[in-house]
Motif scaffolding. Sequence first.
Motif, PDB file in Angstrom:
ATOM      1  N   ARG A 158       8.782  -0.390  -5.160  1.00 25.08           N
ATOM      2  CA  ARG A 158       8.669   0.423  -6.378  1.00 25.08           C
ATOM      3  C   ARG A 158       7.399   1.283  -6.390  1.00 25.08           C
ATOM      4  NH1 ARG A 158      10.154  -2.602 -11.841  1.00 25.08           N
ATOM      5  NH2 ARG A 158      10.151  -0.414 -12.512  1.00 25.08           N
ATOM      6  N   TYR A 159       6.663   1.281  -5.257  1.00 29.08           N
ATOM      7  CA  TYR A 159       5.489   2.144  -5.164  1.00 29.08           C
ATOM      8  C   TYR A 159       5.863   3.607  -5.375  1.00 29.08           C
ATOM      9  CZ  TYR A 159       6.929   4.002  -0.670  1.00 29.08           C
ATOM     10  OH  TYR A 159       7.621   4.657   0.314  1.00 29.08           O
ATOM     11  N   THR A 160       7.125   3.966  -5.051  1.00 26.29           N
ATOM     12  CA  THR A 160       7.545   5.363  -5.212  1.00 26.29           C
ATOM     13  C   THR A 160       7.503   5.790  -6.676  1.00 26.29           C
ATOM     14  OG1 THR A 160       9.854   4.607  -5.280  1.00 26.29           O
ATOM     15  CG2 THR A 160       8.996   5.338  -3.157  1.00 26.29           C
TER      16      THR A 160
ATOM     17  N   ASP B  27       1.790  -2.491   3.182  1.00 26.01           N
ATOM     18  CA  ASP B  27       1.179  -1.332   3.818  1.00 26.01           C
ATOM     19  C   ASP B  27       1.868  -0.074   3.294  1.00 26.01           C
ATOM     20  OD1 ASP B  27       0.932   0.860   5.892  1.00 26.01           O
ATOM     21  OD2 ASP B  27      -0.375  -0.645   6.798  1.00 26.01           O
ATOM     22  N   ASP B  28       1.136   0.681   2.482  1.00 25.09           N
ATOM     23  CA  ASP B  28       1.740   1.819   1.782  1.00 25.09           C
ATOM     24  C   ASP B  28       2.275   2.884   2.727  1.00 25.09           C
ATOM     25  OD1 ASP B  28       1.339   0.786  -0.730  1.00 25.09           O
ATOM     26  OD2 ASP B  28      -0.594   1.764  -1.028  1.00 25.09           O
ATOM     27  N   LEU B  29       1.515   3.199   3.778  1.00 22.75           N
ATOM     28  CA  LEU B  29       1.941   4.264   4.682  1.00 22.75           C
ATOM     29  C   LEU B  29       3.225   3.880   5.407  1.00 22.75           C
ATOM     30  CD1 LEU B  29       0.984   7.070   5.542  1.00 22.75           C
ATOM     31  CD2 LEU B  29      -0.082   6.001   7.526  1.00 22.75           C
ATOM     32  N   ALA B  30       3.311   2.629   5.824  1.00 23.02           N
ATOM     33  CA  ALA B  30       4.531   2.168   6.487  1.00 23.02           C
ATOM     34  C   ALA B  30       5.721   2.193   5.527  1.00 23.02           C
ATOM     35  CB  ALA B  30       4.334   0.759   7.044  1.00 23.02           C
ATOM     36  N   LEU B  31       5.484   1.838   4.276  1.00 20.19           N
ATOM     37  CA  LEU B  31       6.561   1.878   3.279  1.00 20.19           C
ATOM     38  C   LEU B  31       7.049   3.314   3.063  1.00 20.19           C
ATOM     39  CD1 LEU B  31       5.122  -0.644   0.660  1.00 20.19           C
ATOM     40  CD2 LEU B  31       7.255  -0.935   1.934  1.00 20.19           C
ATOM     41  N   VAL B  32       6.088   4.234   2.975  1.00 18.50           N
ATOM     42  CA  VAL B  32       6.435   5.641   2.759  1.00 18.50           C
ATOM     43  C   VAL B  32       7.306   6.163   3.895  1.00 18.50           C
ATOM     44  CG1 VAL B  32       5.513   7.997   2.728  1.00 18.50           C
ATOM     45  CG2 VAL B  32       4.466   6.233   1.310  1.00 18.50           C
ATOM     46  N   TYR B  33       6.850   5.956   5.141  1.00 16.99           N
ATOM     47  CA  TYR B  33       7.582   6.516   6.274  1.00 16.99           C
ATOM     48  C   TYR B  33       8.867   5.756   6.570  1.00 16.99           C
ATOM     49  CZ  TYR B  33       4.260  10.117   7.470  1.00 16.99           C
ATOM     50  OH  TYR B  33       3.492  11.259   7.452  1.00 16.99           O
TER      51      TYR B  33
END
Length: 295
Positions: free
Chosen positions: A53-55, A275-281
Motif C-alpha cells: 500500500r506504499y503506492t 525495500d521501497d525501491l524493489a517494491l516500486v520496480y
Amino acid sequence: MVPIVDATPAQSSGSSSPVVYQGVDESDTYIYTVRPGDTLGTISQQYLGASSRYTELLKLNKLAPNDSIFVGQKLKLPTKGLTIPKESSYSKHSKSRQTVSTTASKESYPELEALIEAEEYNQAIQWTLNHEKLETSQSLQQKLVVAAKGQSEQYKRQQNTAEAEALLSGLISETPLSSANKAMLEAELSTLRAEQQLLTAKQYADRSQFDDSYELLLNAWNNVGKPLEENILFTTTRNKVSENYHQQALRLYRNQKLDDALEFWQKILAINPNDDLALVYQDRVKALQNKLDNL
C-alpha cells in the motif's frame, strides 16, 4: 547510486519533482510524522496492514517513487484500513534493546539478584539450577534466562561462541522451563548462530561475492526474522548486497530483460520485505508484463 527510500536526518534532497496525481481524496487522512529508520514500506505495513500500500502514500503525498523521505516529515495516510499501533515502532525498538526483565512477582531472591547485578552470570545460573523451585517458579526461570543471555554475551565478547552455543543448547534441552522461557533461549541461540553466518556474509560482501553473501543473509533472515533489523552487521551487509542487486536489476530493466530484473528485486524483497525501491520496480515490471501479454 540507487536511491534507497528511507528516512534520514537530512532534509529532502528535492532531486526529483513531485508527481501530480489526479483524483486522490485528501479529505479523510491521518497525519504521520516520519521517524528514524522509516520507509514507505514499513509505514504501510505497520499502519495500513501491507507493504504494497506504499503506492497510496506516493499518491496521497504527491511523491515520485525515487523521492526520499526524511525524519520529521509529515505524511498523509489514508484512513481506510488504518490501524494505529498502541506503541510506536520507535518505542518498541527502544524497549527491545533493554535487558529482559522479570514479571512482577512477590518472590525475592536477593543472593541471585546480587549475582546477576555483579554480572556473575555463571554462578547465577548454577544457583538457579540448584534451586528446588525452579520447575514451578516463573520468576526463577525468567532470572535464569536473564543470566543465560548475560553469560552468552560475555562469551561472545571473548570470541568464545562455542561456549555460548553449548550453554544455551544445554539449558534448552535439559532444564525444566515453561514453553515461553524456553522459546526465549531458543531465539537467543538462533540469533547467536545467525551472527556467525553474518560475519562470513560480510566477508563475502567485502570481496564482492554478493551471491554467496546473499545466501547466508537469507538463511539468517529465515531463521531469526525481524529481530535482525536491530543487528548492525546484518543491516549494513544487507544494504551492500541490495545495492549491488539494484544496480544489476536496473541494467537488465533498461535492456528490457524484465524477468531477469524482476528476479533480482524479488531476491531483495526476500531479505527486506519493505525495500521501497524493489517494491516500486516489482510493480512496474508486472505492469509492463501485463501490457506486453495483452498486445
